[in-house]
Design a protein around this motif. Sequence first.
Motif, PDB file in Angstrom:
ATOM      1  N   VAL A  86       0.856  -1.187   0.000  1.00  0.00           N
ATOM      2  CA  VAL A  86       0.000   0.000   0.000  1.00  0.00           C
ATOM      3  C   VAL A  86       0.892   1.237   0.000  1.00  0.00           C
ATOM      4  CG1 VAL A  86      -1.990  -1.075   1.122  1.00  0.00           C
ATOM      5  CG2 VAL A  86      -0.223   0.024   2.515  1.00  0.00           C
ATOM      6  N   CYS A  87       0.267   2.412  -0.179  1.00  0.00           N
ATOM      7  CA  CYS A  87       1.028   3.598  -0.572  1.00  0.00           C
ATOM      8  C   CYS A  87       1.964   4.172   0.482  1.00  0.00           C
ATOM      9  CB  CYS A  87       0.078   4.670  -1.088  1.00  0.00           C
ATOM     10  SG  CYS A  87      -1.067   5.326   0.134  1.00  0.00           S
ATOM     11  N   ALA A  88       1.493   4.488   1.689  1.00  0.00           N
ATOM     12  CA  ALA A  88       2.323   5.230   2.638  1.00  0.00           C
ATOM     13  C   ALA A  88       3.611   4.497   3.006  1.00  0.00           C
ATOM     14  CB  ALA A  88       1.522   5.582   3.888  1.00  0.00           C
ATOM     15  N   PRO A  89       3.552   3.236   3.427  1.00  0.00           N
ATOM     16  CA  PRO A  89       4.813   2.560   3.747  1.00  0.00           C
ATOM     17  C   PRO A  89       5.703   2.357   2.536  1.00  0.00           C
ATOM     18  CG  PRO A  89       2.974   1.017   3.850  1.00  0.00           C
ATOM     19  CD  PRO A  89       2.392   2.388   3.736  1.00  0.00           C
ATOM     20  N   SER A  90       5.102   2.202   1.362  1.00  0.00           N
ATOM     21  CA  SER A  90       5.906   2.060   0.154  1.00  0.00           C
ATOM     22  C   SER A  90       6.675   3.340  -0.123  1.00  0.00           C
ATOM     23  CB  SER A  90       5.010   1.710  -1.035  1.00  0.00           C
ATOM     24  OG  SER A  90       5.778   1.323  -2.153  1.00  0.00           O
ATOM     25  N   ARG A  91       6.001   4.484   0.016  1.00  0.00           N
ATOM     26  CA  ARG A  91       6.655   5.771  -0.196  1.00  0.00           C
ATOM     27  C   ARG A  91       7.681   6.066   0.897  1.00  0.00           C
ATOM     28  NH1 ARG A  91       2.169   6.024  -3.116  1.00  0.00           N
ATOM     29  NH2 ARG A  91       1.920   7.641  -4.703  1.00  0.00           N
ATOM     30  N   ALA A  92       7.386   5.647   2.131  1.00  0.00           N
ATOM     31  CA  ALA A  92       8.353   5.831   3.213  1.00  0.00           C
ATOM     32  C   ALA A  92       9.628   5.049   2.927  1.00  0.00           C
ATOM     33  CB  ALA A  92       7.744   5.393   4.542  1.00  0.00           C
ATOM     34  N   SER A  93       9.476   3.850   2.436  1.00  0.00           N
ATOM     35  CA  SER A  93      10.631   3.032   2.067  1.00  0.00           C
ATOM     36  C   SER A  93      11.436   3.694   0.959  1.00  0.00           C
ATOM     37  CB  SER A  93      10.153   1.649   1.624  1.00  0.00           C
ATOM     38  OG  SER A  93      11.231   0.860   1.184  1.00  0.00           O
TER      39      SER A  93
END
Length: 476
Positions: A86-93
């Motif tokens: 999903v988006c938020a953890p992917s972008r955080a990574s």
Amino acid sequence: MKYKANILFSVGSALFILLSCNTKPKTQKEERSAEPSRPNIIFILADDMGIGDLGCYGQEYIKTPHIDRMASEGMRFTQFYAGSTVCAPSRASLMTGQHTGVTHVRGNGEFPLLETDTTVAQLLRQQGYSTAMYGKWGLGLEGTAGEPQKKGWEHFTGHLHHVDAHYQRPDSLWRLKDGKLQKFATPENSYSNEIFAQDALQFIKQQPEDKPFFLYLSFTIPHAELVVANEYMQPYLDDKGESVFTPETAHPDGKHYGPQPYPKAAYAAMVSSIDHYTGQVLQQLREKGIDKNTLVIFSSDNGTHVEGGRSMDDVAFFNSSSNYKGVKRDMYEGGIHEPFIVRWPGQVKPGQESDHIAAFWDVLPTLAELGGVEKTPENINGISFVPELLDQGKQPQHEYLYWEFYEQGGKQAVRKQNWKAVRLNIKKDPDAPIELYDLSADPAETQNIADKHPDIVAEMENIMQEAHTPSPLFSF
């Protein structure tokens, strides 16, 4: 192993990739004559686009000529993974160089980056790069430590909250002005991604030739609200104004996402729109004369979705997950195995296909190295893939890739060489059985062979324990 590919593109039809193996070592004459200068860097990120949605990855129905050309002019990765499903953890990574067993943001919600988190934008800005971000941020609201301007961005227009990014025609957006966030009203019936694209083009135009820039263009398409400008819908409508992809099941009004009578046509149009924006960016680079000193990357934050009127039948119709199992929120390949294309004329040789196994947390050390950063944060999990891009020296490999996810009962996944392990329903059963797949023989993850390889299962379980660190926000 790398391959040279001769790629024939045909608008509206399948793409045929004729691969010829080339393992001959480079001779000294083939070495580049000079080390590359610090490049401008543009990272274009799609939202919920499946790996099979692009022509250069086998799509037959959706037109993506600009991204397909970008692939033919650079390197197309076949084993690249998002930071999460999903988006938020992917972008955080992507921003921090950490996988979800370490990063602070491990799920969607009100979870900003910490003051101690260092982003790739901060590192490049310290090296003299101008930095701009347009689109979906989702890593810190106003007043938190994760505000865009606190994480390295000099210029920003977009969404702070990921839920605001669900809507394609929002009534307002955020913008940085004099280093401070301000909310502004958008023009009536305007599309947010058109605004992001135009701001990005203007930013490129205004950049001086003697200073490198880092542009992060984080689109909100083809995410769940299947609403798109008519110019992109037209190629997917017949002379009666109806979808060419019959039968269609309309998404009704009154739901979280806006209504759409033709979900399949709208999804195709949204993918084509991001292709159009990507083409505009590449054209702007050529017009400004900085094409050859600009590294452009295209990827997606996670697999395709089944929201906003889109169904699993639609996913199957377009083959959006390619030959992989699963979609967004799955730890199977369809949820995290993403398109990843790199174009850098004169440095990344054209027509290449790479099977190097990498993930979003490798982007920070890669861009940092290219940008002249001498020291990256000690707590990252990424490995630079510059040797793979430039064909210079031996490319270091990961011992494993790891993911964890906290929705739908809790999930973990590990990839180690060709082995893939998936564990589900961890909240209910911390000792839930581990599924094991051999991706070299079964990329679609159809045959769970855990009972045949107890030694590999035990090794994967140890990795899951080793890679996971406790979090004050997320718990299985």
